[in-house]
Design a protein around this motif. Structure first.
Motif, PDB file in Angstrom:
ATOM      1  N   SER A   1       0.932  -1.309  -0.029  1.00  0.00           N
ATOM      2  CA  SER A   1       0.108  -0.025   0.053  1.00  0.00           C
ATOM      3  C   SER A   1       0.942   1.275  -0.127  1.00  0.00           C
ATOM      4  O   SER A   1       1.994   1.113   0.185  1.00  0.00           O
ATOM      5  N   ALA A   2       0.228   2.427  -0.232  1.00  0.00           N
ATOM      6  CA  ALA A   2       0.887   3.816  -0.199  1.00  0.00           C
ATOM      7  C   ALA A   2       1.784   3.860   1.158  1.00  0.00           C
ATOM      8  O   ALA A   2       2.817   4.282   1.132  1.00  0.00           O
ATOM      9  N   GLY A   3       1.143   3.566   2.211  1.00  0.00           N
ATOM     10  CA  GLY A   3       1.703   3.558   3.636  1.00  0.00           C
ATOM     11  C   GLY A   3       2.969   2.708   3.598  1.00  0.00           C
ATOM     12  O   GLY A   3       3.945   3.022   3.871  1.00  0.00           O
ATOM     13  N   ASP A   4       2.791   1.525   3.121  1.00  0.00           N
ATOM     14  CA  ASP A   4       3.930   0.377   3.536  1.00  0.00           C
ATOM     15  C   ASP A   4       5.021   0.974   2.404  1.00  0.00           C
ATOM     16  O   ASP A   4       6.228   1.018   2.975  1.00  0.00           O
ATOM     17  N   ILE A   5       4.777   1.781   1.496  1.00  0.00           N
ATOM     18  CA  ILE A   5       6.005   2.248   0.556  1.00  0.00           C
ATOM     19  C   ILE A   5       6.670   3.333   1.408  1.00  0.00           C
ATOM     20  O   ILE A   5       7.863   3.371   1.497  1.00  0.00           O
ATOM     21  N   GLN A   6       5.757   4.286   1.876  1.00  0.00           N
ATOM     22  CA  GLN A   6       6.356   5.074   2.624  1.00  0.00           C
ATOM     23  C   GLN A   6       7.053   4.675   3.931  1.00  0.00           C
ATOM     24  O   GLN A   6       8.560   5.245   4.203  1.00  0.00           O
ATOM     25  N   GLU A   7       6.767   3.641   4.547  1.00  0.00           N
ATOM     26  CA  GLU A   7       7.363   3.200   5.648  1.00  0.00           C
ATOM     27  C   GLU A   7       8.635   2.578   5.403  1.00  0.00           C
ATOM     28  O   GLU A   7       9.600   2.782   6.234  1.00  0.00           O
ATOM     29  N   ARG A   8       8.519   1.939   4.383  1.00  0.00           N
ATOM     30  CA  ARG A   8       9.882   1.119   3.853  1.00  0.00           C
ATOM     31  C   ARG A   8      10.876   1.936   3.307  1.00  0.00           C
ATOM     32  O   ARG A   8      12.076   1.681   3.162  1.00  0.00           O
ATOM     33  N   LEU A   9      10.535   3.247   2.795  1.00  0.00           N
ATOM     34  CA  LEU A   9      11.556   4.138   2.358  1.00  0.00           C
ATOM     35  C   LEU A   9      12.013   5.183   3.451  1.00  0.00           C
ATOM     36  O   LEU A   9      13.121   5.601   3.160  1.00  0.00           O
ATOM     37  N   GLN A  10      11.453   4.863   4.469  1.00  0.00           N
ATOM     38  CA  GLN A  10      11.833   5.534   5.944  1.00  0.00           C
ATOM     39  C   GLN A  10      13.405   5.599   6.183  1.00  0.00           C
ATOM     40  O   GLN A  10      14.026   6.674   6.213  1.00  0.00           O
ATOM     41  N   PRO A  11      13.800   4.350   6.095  1.00  0.00           N
ATOM     42  CA  PRO A  11      15.398   3.777   6.366  1.00  0.00           C
ATOM     43  C   PRO A  11      16.321   4.561   5.279  1.00  0.00           C
ATOM     44  O   PRO A  11      17.494   4.608   5.444  1.00  0.00           O
ATOM     45  N   PHE A  12      15.721   4.916   3.979  1.00  0.00           N
ATOM     46  CA  PHE A  12      16.337   5.438   3.053  1.00  0.00           C
ATOM     47  C   PHE A  12      16.284   6.990   3.262  1.00  0.00           C
ATOM     48  O   PHE A  12      17.361   7.695   2.425  1.00  0.00           O
ATOM     49  N   HIS A  13      15.770   7.566   4.158  1.00  0.00           N
ATOM     50  CA  HIS A  13      16.033   8.991   4.316  1.00  0.00           C
ATOM     51  C   HIS A  13      17.256   9.766   4.214  1.00  0.00           C
ATOM     52  O   HIS A  13      17.303  10.468   3.493  1.00  0.00           O
ATOM     53  N   ASP A  14      18.076   9.078   5.202  1.00  0.00           N
ATOM     54  CA  ASP A  14      19.417   9.693   5.032  1.00  0.00           C
ATOM     55  C   ASP A  14      20.174   9.454   3.683  1.00  0.00           C
ATOM     56  O   ASP A  14      20.787  10.349   3.374  1.00  0.00           O
ATOM     57  N   LEU A  15      20.108   8.227   3.214  1.00  0.00           N
ATOM     58  CA  LEU A  15      20.900   8.103   1.909  1.00  0.00           C
ATOM     59  C   LEU A  15      20.322   9.002   0.919  1.00  0.00           C
ATOM     60  O   LEU A  15      21.287   9.452  -0.009  1.00  0.00           O
ATOM     61  N   PHE A  16      18.919   9.293   0.518  1.00  0.00           N
ATOM     62  CA  PHE A  16      18.597  10.383  -0.220  1.00  0.00           C
ATOM     63  C   PHE A  16      18.787  11.451  -0.196  1.00  0.00           C
ATOM     64  O   PHE A  16      18.681  12.342  -0.997  1.00  0.00           O
ATOM     65  N   ASN A  17      19.123  11.896   1.180  1.00  0.00           N
ATOM     66  CA  ASN A  17      19.771  12.977   1.334  1.00  0.00           C
ATOM     67  C   ASN A  17      18.782  14.422   0.987  1.00  0.00           C
ATOM     68  O   ASN A  17      19.439  15.471   0.382  1.00  0.00           O
ATOM     69  N   GLY A  18      17.517  14.081   0.897  1.00  0.00           N
ATOM     70  CA  GLY A  18      16.452  15.294   0.228  1.00  0.00           C
ATOM     71  C   GLY A  18      16.561  15.495  -1.167  1.00  0.00           C
ATOM     72  O   GLY A  18      15.967  16.167  -1.525  1.00  0.00           O
ATOM     73  N   GLU A  19      17.265  14.435  -2.054  1.00  0.00           N
ATOM     74  CA  GLU A  19      17.517  14.882  -3.416  1.00  0.00           C
ATOM     75  C   GLU A  19      16.546  14.153  -4.260  1.00  0.00           C
ATOM     76  O   GLU A  19      16.735  13.994  -5.459  1.00  0.00           O
ATOM     77  N   ILE A  20      15.953  13.054  -3.637  1.00  0.00           N
ATOM     78  CA  ILE A  20      15.239  12.003  -4.403  1.00  0.00           C
ATOM     79  C   ILE A  20      13.727  12.464  -4.368  1.00  0.00           C
ATOM     80  O   ILE A  20      13.161  12.349  -5.445  1.00  0.00           O
ATOM     81  N   LEU A  21      13.037  12.377  -3.378  1.00  0.00           N
ATOM     82  CA  LEU A  21      11.571  12.457  -3.205  1.00  0.00           C
ATOM     83  C   LEU A  21      11.294  14.041  -3.331  1.00  0.00           C
ATOM     84  O   LEU A  21      11.952  14.822  -2.902  1.00  0.00           O
ATOM     85  N   ARG A  22      10.212  14.156  -4.006  1.00  0.00           N
ATOM     86  CA  ARG A  22       9.361  15.405  -4.104  1.00  0.00           C
ATOM     87  C   ARG A  22      10.296  16.268  -4.948  1.00  0.00           C
ATOM     88  O   ARG A  22      10.488  17.681  -4.513  1.00  0.00           O
ATOM     89  N   GLN A  23      10.993  15.924  -6.031  1.00  0.00           N
ATOM     90  CA  GLN A  23      11.860  16.495  -6.743  1.00  0.00           C
ATOM     91  C   GLN A  23      11.269  17.166  -7.941  1.00  0.00           C
ATOM     92  O   GLN A  23      11.647  17.887  -8.692  1.00  0.00           O
ATOM     93  N   ARG A  24      10.097  16.647  -8.203  1.00  0.00           N
ATOM     94  CA  ARG A  24       9.272  17.132  -9.480  1.00  0.00           C
ATOM     95  C   ARG A  24      10.258  16.583 -10.859  1.00  0.00           C
ATOM     96  O   ARG A  24      10.227  17.633 -11.699  1.00  0.00           O
ATOM     97  N   LYS A  25      10.787  15.697 -10.649  1.00  0.00           N
ATOM     98  CA  LYS A  25      11.755  15.459 -11.938  1.00  0.00           C
ATOM     99  C   LYS A  25      11.601  13.939 -12.383  1.00  0.00           C
ATOM    100  O   LYS A  25      11.267  13.210 -11.487  1.00  0.00           O
ATOM    101  N   TYR A  26      11.689  13.637 -13.685  1.00  0.00           N
ATOM    102  CA  TYR A  26      11.762  12.182 -14.061  1.00  0.00           C
ATOM    103  C   TYR A  26      13.261  11.629 -13.467  1.00  0.00           C
ATOM    104  O   TYR A  26      14.199  12.246 -13.585  1.00  0.00           O
ATOM    105  N   ILE A  27      13.180  10.121 -13.355  1.00  0.00           N
ATOM    106  CA  ILE A  27      14.432   9.585 -13.210  1.00  0.00           C
ATOM    107  C   ILE A  27      15.646   9.961 -14.097  1.00  0.00           C
ATOM    108  O   ILE A  27      16.771  10.150 -13.706  1.00  0.00           O
ATOM    109  N   ARG A  28      15.025  10.117 -15.461  1.00  0.00           N
ATOM    110  CA  ARG A  28      16.176  10.108 -16.405  1.00  0.00           C
ATOM    111  C   ARG A  28      17.088  11.557 -16.233  1.00  0.00           C
ATOM    112  O   ARG A  28      18.013  11.784 -16.762  1.00  0.00           O
TER     113      ARG A  28
END
Lengths: 231, 491
Positions: free
Chosen positions: A104-131
């Motif tokens: 579920s959407a909640g599951d995904i959010q929870e499972r991404l939680q540990p990645f928070h530090d790795l993402f360093n604020g540069e991955i989520l909510r960037q409004r960009k395509y992966i490419r």
């Protein structure tokens, strides 16, 4: 978990992989090291049924991986950009992968939680395509997507390449904690000898497609590896 | 230095994977090119006869001139839709000791030898020799030709300038198309005659050849405009149109009802919408809807059956043919991702099928107005629709699996032969000849209506057994997946 038997991949002019036997037990973390052209990626592709072996079989949980789908449900992998759907935003991509695994959407959010530090604020909510992300950030997306379903088996090809030093250290800790928490079996290839010895409790050296050494990680492993690769 | 740049350019073209095709593809492409070239040359050679037939009371040159302004306007609109910017492969040179202004001139001049600029010479030159030279003499005829070429180049540079400024804005293109359409309507209603203006302008040119200076100055003007813009923006990030605008992720909620298959469809729709090549392919498909007009307005075709069946199959199936020929190559960049995730080939194939069916239904619905040309046309098109759904959609999927060349999605699809293999042409044969072959025996027995029903019936059979047939296709794709994946990994 994984059983490799007499696995050979030969192209017309060269044998790229030639492995008599390789057994990976559940919960083991195996690091694969070897110079360019040693056959690491080809081996991974055969484990993931992306390349047809010339001879030999790969079985996962006693079922051959070739032409079956069962292993896909408990295996997460990221080898290269070909594993990313690069015209999606990271959120859409995680949602797509999550949906396939019934999260579920909640599951995904929870499972991404540990990645928070790795993402360093540069991955989520960037409004960009992966490419449009940098190579390093694309890699982070790929690794997170591979681990999203908390797979029993995680296969990563050079996860530390293209990452900045802080991210490399964060990723190292993250992989260790995933292993401790969920007992994930891991197969990781790397050119960074110190990282891979820190994360994995077993190291396999490949050379010209063959396994030349297979050892449990101990205090002296790093020195042994450095000695091996010093020419 | 220009020579070095040119030779590098030539190497780039020669070594690009698009040119290194199999012999068969080259022969077929060559055949098409010769065929269309001959048509254009014939238009030029017999242009005077054709025009004299339609407009017997004025000279062919005058009639020809009267259409020129419209031609250049349409040319401009179609460029906005079809022409890509000249590939600005100057990035590797920017840090080298080369003069900036030379690089800019090179980029601009590079854009002149292109299909868009030189194609119409095939019409203009024969027409000039046949019609203009005898009346006005060789000197004036050459001036006339020169001004046509200059106007073509003006269009070329206008396009480059605007496309770089505004990127390819579909709204702008539509607006331009509407404008030209409006002008045509005004002309038809004789409210504002652009054709009159065209006749006067080009007539004056033939009388006073020095007027060629007008298009010449115009071209110098737009050239300098481009030059000024480029020399001031000679940074890769400013030249390359790579607009990274903020995007919102979207969720096509209604497709979730169809489970994992629905998600695959949603994924594919995003693929179409977020890449240039599939998007322009959709636009071209929209234009192909009007393909029928060429045939339906001609009595000869309308009385027969065979040609109408061909047109029916083509019109109701064009989006499917266009898009389907590159399944699964559209996803070549992330084919490995699909293979390692829990998606079965059955689901994958089914998702494709479920995309084809609505597209065929939609196009059939949109072409219903063709019923205006008679119930026969309607009947044939409906039968073609059923045949396309039942048989051709599966044929497309069958042949598409032969295609193992990685597809580059970032370029437009017009005149883009990258990733086109021989299977594309082979697959057209059963798709078009199949229904005609079904129809033929009934036609010989002189009961053509039954032939049409037979086509529809064959399609219905395909629909009835689509589950089993899709399973066979999935099996085939499963067998070929290593070959496909290996091909797609090659850049």
């Amino acid at each position: 978990m994984i059983e490799v038997k007499d696995l050979v991949k030969a192209y017309s002019d060269a044998t790229v992989v030639d492995i008599r036997a390789l057994h990976v037990a559940p919960g083991e973390t195996v690091g694969l090291v070897g110079n360019n052209g040693a056959g690491k990626t080809t081996l991974f592709r055969m484990l993931l049924d992306l390349v047809r072996p010339t001879t030999g079989v790969v079985t996962s949980k006693d079922i051959p991986v070739a032409h079956t789908d069962a292993w896909k449900h408990y295996t997460g992998s990221h080898l290269d950009e070909g594993f990313l759907i690069d015209y999606l935003t990271p959120e859409e991509y995680f949602k797509f992968i999550g949906d396939l695994h019934g999260l579920s959407a909640g599951d995904i959010q929870e499972r991404l939680q540990p990645f928070h530090d790795l993402f360093n604020g540069e991955i989520l909510r960037q409004r960009k395509y992966i490419r449009d992300f940098s190579k390093g950030n694309q890699k982070k997306v790929g690794i997170a997507a591979a681990a999203l379903s908390h797979p029993e088996l995680l296969i990563l090809d050079e996860p530390f390449a293209n990452l900045d030093p802080s991210s490399q250290i964060r990723l190292k800790n993250l992989l260790r904690s995933l292993h401790e928490q969920f007992g994930m079996t891991m197969l990781i290839s790397s050119h960074d000898l110190s990282h891979v010895t820190e994360v994995c409790d077993r190291i396999v050296i490949l050379e010209k497609g063959k396994i030349v050494q297979d050892m449990q990680t101990t205090e002296g492993t790093l020195q042994a590896l450095e000695a091996y690769f010093t020419v | 230095m220009f020579g070095t740049l040119l030779s590098l350019q030539a190497k780039q073209a020669r070594r690009s994977p698009a040119y290194q095709k199999s012999l068969v593809v080259n022969i077929i492409l060559g055949f098409f090119i010769v065929y269309f070239a001959l048509i254009f040359i014939a238009l030029g050679v017999f242009g005077d006869k054709i025009l004299a037939e339609f407009y017997p009371d004025q000279s062919p040159v005058v009639s020809f001139n009267s259409f020129l302004l419209f031609y250049f306007l349409i040319d401009l609109v179609s460029r906005f839709m079809l022409q890509d910017l000249p590939v600005l492969a100057i990035q590797p040179f920017l840090h080298l000791p080369l003069k900036r202004n030379k690089l800019v001139h090179f980029v601009l001049l590079r854009s002149i030898p292109s299909v868009f600029n030189l194609l119409m010479l095939l019409v203009f030159v024969p027409f000039m020799i046949r019609s203009v030279v005898p009346v006005h003499g060789i000197g004036i005829a050459l001036v006339w030709l020169a001004s046509l070429l200059l106007l073509t180049f003006i269009n070329n540079f206008i396009l480059i300038y605007f496309k770089r400024q505004l990127t390819s804005n579909p709204k702008l293109t539509l607006l331009l198309a509407l404008l030209v359409g409006g002008l045509m309507l005004l002309d038809y209603l004789q409210l504002l005659s652009l054709r009159q203006a065209s006749t006067v302008a080009f007539g004056a040119l033939l009388q006073q050849p020095w007027l060629v200076l007008v298009p010449l100055l115009g071209m110098v003007g737009v050239y300098l405009l481009n030059y000024r813009f480029l020399i001031n923006h000679l940074y890769p990030e400013e030249i390359y149109i790579k607009k990274v605008s903020a995007v919102e992720g979207s969720d096509m909620a209604f497709l979730n009802k169809f489970g994992d298959t629905g998600k695959l469809i949603a994924l594919e729709l995003k693929l179409i919408w977020r890449h240039k090549r599939p998007k322009s392919m959709v636009m071209i498909s929209a234009f192909l809807l009007f393909y029928g007009l060429i045939f339906y307005t001609n009595k000869v075709y309308l009385e027969g059956w065979g040609m109408l069946i061909f047109v029916g199959i083509f019109v109701t199936g064009s989006p499917m043919f266009n898009y389907g020929q590159f399944v699964p190559a559209w996803q070549s960049a992330h084919f490995d991702a699909l293979l390692t995730r829990p998606i079965s080939m059955n689901q994958y194939v089914k998702a494709k099928y479920l995309m084809f069916v609505p597209s065929i239904l939609l196009v059939t619905f949109l072409t219903l107005p063709y019923a205006f040309f008679g119930t026969k046309v309607l009947l044939i098109n409906l039968a073609s629709c059923v045949f396309n759904i039942g048989v051709n959609s599966l044929v497309v999927l069958y042949f598409a699996a032969l295609n193992k060349e990685r597809l580059d999605l970032s370029n437009g699809s017009a005149f883009n032969w990258q990733g086109v293999g021989a299977s594309k042409f082979v697959m057209m044969l059963p798709m078009v000849l199949g229904p005609v072959a079904i129809f033929l025996p009934f036609s010989i027995m002189d009961i053509p209506q039954w032939g049409i029903f037979a086509i529809a019936f064959t399609g219905a059979l395909g629909i009835a057994f689509h589950r089993q047939l899709l399973q066979m296709l999935a099996k085939r794709l499963e067998d070929r997946k290593y070959t496909l994946a290996a091909g797609f990994r090659q850049h």
